[in-house]
Design a protein around this motif. Structure first.
Motif, PDB file in Angstrom:
ATOM      1  N   ARG A 146     -69.795 -43.792   8.085  1.00 48.94           N
ATOM      2  CA  ARG A 146     -68.710 -44.712   8.455  1.00 48.94           C
ATOM      3  C   ARG A 146     -67.774 -44.064   9.467  1.00 48.94           C
ATOM      4  NH1 ARG A 146     -65.045 -48.298   4.316  1.00 48.94           N
ATOM      5  NH2 ARG A 146     -64.726 -50.002   5.770  1.00 48.94           N
ATOM      6  N   GLU A 196     -69.246 -53.048   8.605  1.00 47.22           N
ATOM      7  CA  GLU A 196     -68.510 -52.972   7.337  1.00 47.22           C
ATOM      8  C   GLU A 196     -67.042 -52.900   7.683  1.00 47.22           C
ATOM      9  OE1 GLU A 196     -69.394 -49.725   4.727  1.00 47.22           O
ATOM     10  OE2 GLU A 196     -67.828 -50.293   3.325  1.00 47.22           O
ATOM     11  N   SER A 197     -66.388 -54.010   7.409  1.00 50.81           N
ATOM     12  CA  SER A 197     -66.811 -55.323   6.952  1.00 50.81           C
ATOM     13  C   SER A 197     -66.442 -56.380   7.989  1.00 50.81           C
ATOM     14  CB  SER A 197     -66.052 -55.698   5.697  1.00 50.81           C
ATOM     15  OG  SER A 197     -66.311 -54.832   4.640  1.00 50.81           O
ATOM     16  N   CYS A 226     -71.671 -56.398   5.997  1.00 48.87           N
ATOM     17  CA  CYS A 226     -71.091 -56.233   4.662  1.00 48.87           C
ATOM     18  C   CYS A 226     -69.761 -57.000   4.578  1.00 48.87           C
ATOM     19  CB  CYS A 226     -70.873 -54.734   4.466  1.00 48.87           C
ATOM     20  SG  CYS A 226     -70.013 -54.232   2.984  1.00 48.87           S
ATOM     21  N   TYR A 227     -69.427 -57.481   3.398  1.00 50.09           N
ATOM     22  CA  TYR A 227     -68.144 -58.156   3.160  1.00 50.09           C
ATOM     23  C   TYR A 227     -67.810 -57.986   1.683  1.00 50.09           C
ATOM     24  CZ  TYR A 227     -70.759 -61.772   0.754  1.00 50.09           C
ATOM     25  OH  TYR A 227     -71.562 -62.413  -0.150  1.00 50.09           O
ATOM     26  N   ASN A 228     -66.619 -58.383   1.293  1.00 50.17           N
ATOM     27  CA  ASN A 228     -66.318 -58.400  -0.149  1.00 50.17           C
ATOM     28  C   ASN A 228     -65.542 -59.659  -0.472  1.00 50.17           C
ATOM     29  OD1 ASN A 228     -63.307 -57.935  -0.627  1.00 50.17           O
ATOM     30  ND2 ASN A 228     -63.780 -56.315   0.846  1.00 50.17           N
ATOM     31  N   MET A 242     -62.904 -59.640  -2.955  1.00 49.34           N
ATOM     32  CA  MET A 242     -61.832 -59.235  -3.873  1.00 49.34           C
ATOM     33  C   MET A 242     -60.537 -59.923  -3.452  1.00 49.34           C
ATOM     34  SD  MET A 242     -62.354 -55.117  -4.144  1.00 49.34           S
ATOM     35  CE  MET A 242     -63.567 -54.696  -2.904  1.00 49.34           C
ATOM     36  N   ASP A 294     -58.142 -54.950  -1.559  1.00 47.35           N
ATOM     37  CA  ASP A 294     -59.508 -54.437  -1.402  1.00 47.35           C
ATOM     38  C   ASP A 294     -59.602 -53.263  -2.379  1.00 47.35           C
ATOM     39  OD1 ASP A 294     -61.795 -52.912  -0.211  1.00 47.35           O
ATOM     40  OD2 ASP A 294     -61.663 -54.321   1.428  1.00 47.35           O
ATOM     41  N   TRP A 295     -60.299 -52.211  -2.046  1.00 51.29           N
ATOM     42  CA  TRP A 295     -60.411 -51.099  -2.988  1.00 51.29           C
ATOM     43  C   TRP A 295     -59.044 -50.443  -3.161  1.00 51.29           C
ATOM     44  CZ3 TRP A 295     -61.322 -45.587  -1.395  1.00 51.29           C
ATOM     45  CH2 TRP A 295     -61.107 -45.380  -0.032  1.00 51.29           C
ATOM     46  N   HIS A 318     -70.150 -56.452  -1.062  1.00 48.72           N
ATOM     47  CA  HIS A 318     -69.709 -55.198  -1.683  1.00 48.72           C
ATOM     48  C   HIS A 318     -69.066 -55.510  -3.033  1.00 48.72           C
ATOM     49  CE1 HIS A 318     -67.241 -51.613  -2.368  1.00 48.72           C
ATOM     50  NE2 HIS A 318     -68.009 -50.989  -1.501  1.00 48.72           N
ATOM     51  N   HIS A 345     -74.233 -47.644  -0.691  1.00 41.54           N
ATOM     52  CA  HIS A 345     -73.133 -46.680  -0.677  1.00 41.54           C
ATOM     53  C   HIS A 345     -73.419 -45.724  -1.822  1.00 41.54           C
ATOM     54  CE1 HIS A 345     -69.791 -49.436   1.196  1.00 41.54           C
ATOM     55  NE2 HIS A 345     -70.806 -49.228   2.022  1.00 41.54           N
ATOM     56  N   ARG A 378     -75.064 -44.921   3.328  1.00 42.16           N
ATOM     57  CA  ARG A 378     -74.075 -43.936   3.792  1.00 42.16           C
ATOM     58  C   ARG A 378     -73.595 -43.114   2.605  1.00 42.16           C
ATOM     59  NH1 ARG A 378     -68.688 -45.250   3.128  1.00 42.16           N
ATOM     60  NH2 ARG A 378     -68.109 -47.430   2.927  1.00 42.16           N
ATOM     61  N   HIS A 385     -67.604 -41.886   0.614  1.00 36.28           N
ATOM     62  CA  HIS A 385     -66.459 -41.017   0.314  1.00 36.28           C
ATOM     63  C   HIS A 385     -66.907 -39.555   0.232  1.00 36.28           C
ATOM     64  CE1 HIS A 385     -64.331 -44.669  -1.719  1.00 36.28           C
ATOM     65  NE2 HIS A 385     -64.776 -44.912  -0.517  1.00 36.28           N
ATOM     66  N   TYR A 393     -62.484 -40.205   3.372  1.00 39.36           N
ATOM     67  CA  TYR A 393     -63.497 -40.091   4.434  1.00 39.36           C
ATOM     68  C   TYR A 393     -63.412 -38.777   5.223  1.00 39.36           C
ATOM     69  CZ  TYR A 393     -64.819 -44.842   3.402  1.00 39.36           C
ATOM     70  OH  TYR A 393     -65.279 -45.970   2.763  1.00 39.36           O
TER      71      TYR A 393
END
Ligand code: DNO
Length: 403
Positions: A6, A69-70, A107-109, A111, A115-116, A239, A304, A358, A361, A377
């Motif tokens: 990433r 992403e993303s 990629c998408y999410n 939430m 996000d995270w 994701h 991931h 990938r 983290h 990262y």
């Protein structure tokens, strides 16, 4: 697996030259400067491709943009509110533009709002490395006493409520600010930085959205965009929630194997796929990552790979990010299942047999500790992860007789 990395664009403190040295061949990135809901133009996509292809000295890199992403899904789409229809039209247009530039994996999410998220971005380990951590009691203390969300106490057991109060009483203002910032300001890739007032206002807009409604909205989104993706040869991959449980009273609907099985069934197309994030899903005690890979593998379009160490004995819901091979997920068994899936795909003649992965983290180690890359990262921590994961892959492939 195809080894990717990433990269956050020209402001990333980890340079493309370093990514090549780390052994990655593909880049995972996004147009972070474009607002959620807006169109990604061909011009902007091409600009990012040119950046990926060019070293500081003007020479060409060997890197290729493999995964988006993303491509973010706006809050309006998640709620089916406001400009959601325009945002869906824009999403389809962005997919058209990405396909025109040769991008195939997106990629998408889904939430809501956050996000995270983590409570500690530099948790010190006994060997002095640092890593990210999610402490459930700290999160509860934030929710109950800093954000002061209405009815927040209903979300926690009485033990957690009293432990959170004790903790909060021991914190000075800078500590409170730091925690709040860690939680709401948006970690890398989250695409939006929110204030406490933003969060409060957004929470009010989710008042009528329960799990079922959010799931219906996800499926409605997929019914709209998957036919476009399929026609363009794009593989979308959702994701998981990170962490994989409800936060701030909001529904989270992509946390378990059942959630993914339901999503895949709802819109049955190869374009409707999964980002298998072993770190996010691995923070849920019931998720069996190698089993998920075996059962849902044909739809896994992006991997991931990372590990989390659960602190279940101390506090359910708390975890820190471990080394890539050590934690709640049996990484060797997971890679074994991934290699089997690739063999199956090859035999079926699938062009997408090699799954992009990938090293997700990394702990901050050695020179990372002074460099201050994007949280989660670092250069060397991820390089170590990639090297370990590749080692396992190479050894298993050799035993299986895969070249
Ligand atoms: C965290 C990332 C997430 C992820 C998005 C996908 O490190 O895995 O930010 O990119 O949730 O949409």
């Amino acid at each position: 697996m195809r080894h990717t990395w990433r990269w956050f664009g020209e402001h990333d403190v980890v340079a493309l030259e370093e990514i090549e040295q780390a052994g990655a061949v593909g880049i995972v990135t996004a147009l972070h400067h474009i607002d959620n809901g807006d169109v990604w133009s061909v011009e902007e996509i091409k600009k990012r491709k040119r950046q990926i292809a060019t070293k500081h000295d003007g020479k060409r890199t060997s890197l290729h943009w493999d995964v988006v992403e993303s491509l973010p899904v706006s809050e309006d789409i998640k709620k089916q509110d406001g400009d959601w229809r325009d945002h869906i039209a824009n999403y389809k247009l962005s997919l058209e533009n990405l396909a025109a530039c040769g991008l195939e994996t997106v990629c998408y999410n889904f939430m809501p709002i956050l996000d995270w998220t983590r409570t500690d971005l530099a948790y010190r380990l006994p060997n002095n490395a640092t890593c990210m951590r999610f402490d459930y009691i700290d999160f509860a203390a934030f929710d109950l006493h800093i954000l002061k969300r209405d009815n927040a106490s209903e979300a926690y057991s009485s033990e957690i409520v009293s432990e959170a109060k004790l903790r909060f009483d021991g914190w000075n203002e800078p500590h409170q600010k730091k925690l709040a910032n860690n939680i709401v300001a948006g970690l890398p890739g989250a695409n939006q930085s929110l204030t406490m007032n933003d969060i409060k206002a957004l929470l009010a807009t989710y008042a009528d959205i329960d799990e079922q409604r959010l799931r219906d909205n996800l499926f409605a989104f997929l019914e709209e965009v998957i036919p476009t993706a399929e026609r363009l040869g794009i593989r979308l991959c959702c994701h998981p929630d990170d962490p994989p449980f409800s936060l701030l009273g909001l529904p989270r609907i992509m946390s378990t194997e059942q959630d993914y099985a339901a999503m895949i069934k709802a819109v049955d197309s190869p374009a409707n796929g999964i980002t298998l994030c072993s770190g996010s899903l691995g923070a849920h005690t019931e998720n069996d990552l190698p089993g998920m890979m075996k059962r849902l593998g044909s739809r896994v379009h992006f991997l991931h790979l990372r590990n989390v160490v659960l602190e279940e004995n101390k506090t359910p819901g708390s975890f820190y990010e471990g080394e890539h091979l050590d934690g709640n997920t049996d990484m060797v068994a997971l890679i074994d299942a991934i290699l089997d899936e690739e063999v199956t795909r090859k035999a079926e003649g699938r062009a997408d047999w090699e799954i992009p992965m990938r090293p997700d983290h990394g702990q901050d180690i050695l020179d990372d500790l002074g460099r201050k890359a994007q949280p989660g990262y670092p250069a060397i921590g991820r390089l170590k992860g990639l090297a370990e994961l590749r080692g396992v892959e190479r050894a298993l492939a050799s035993v299986k007789g895969i070249s």
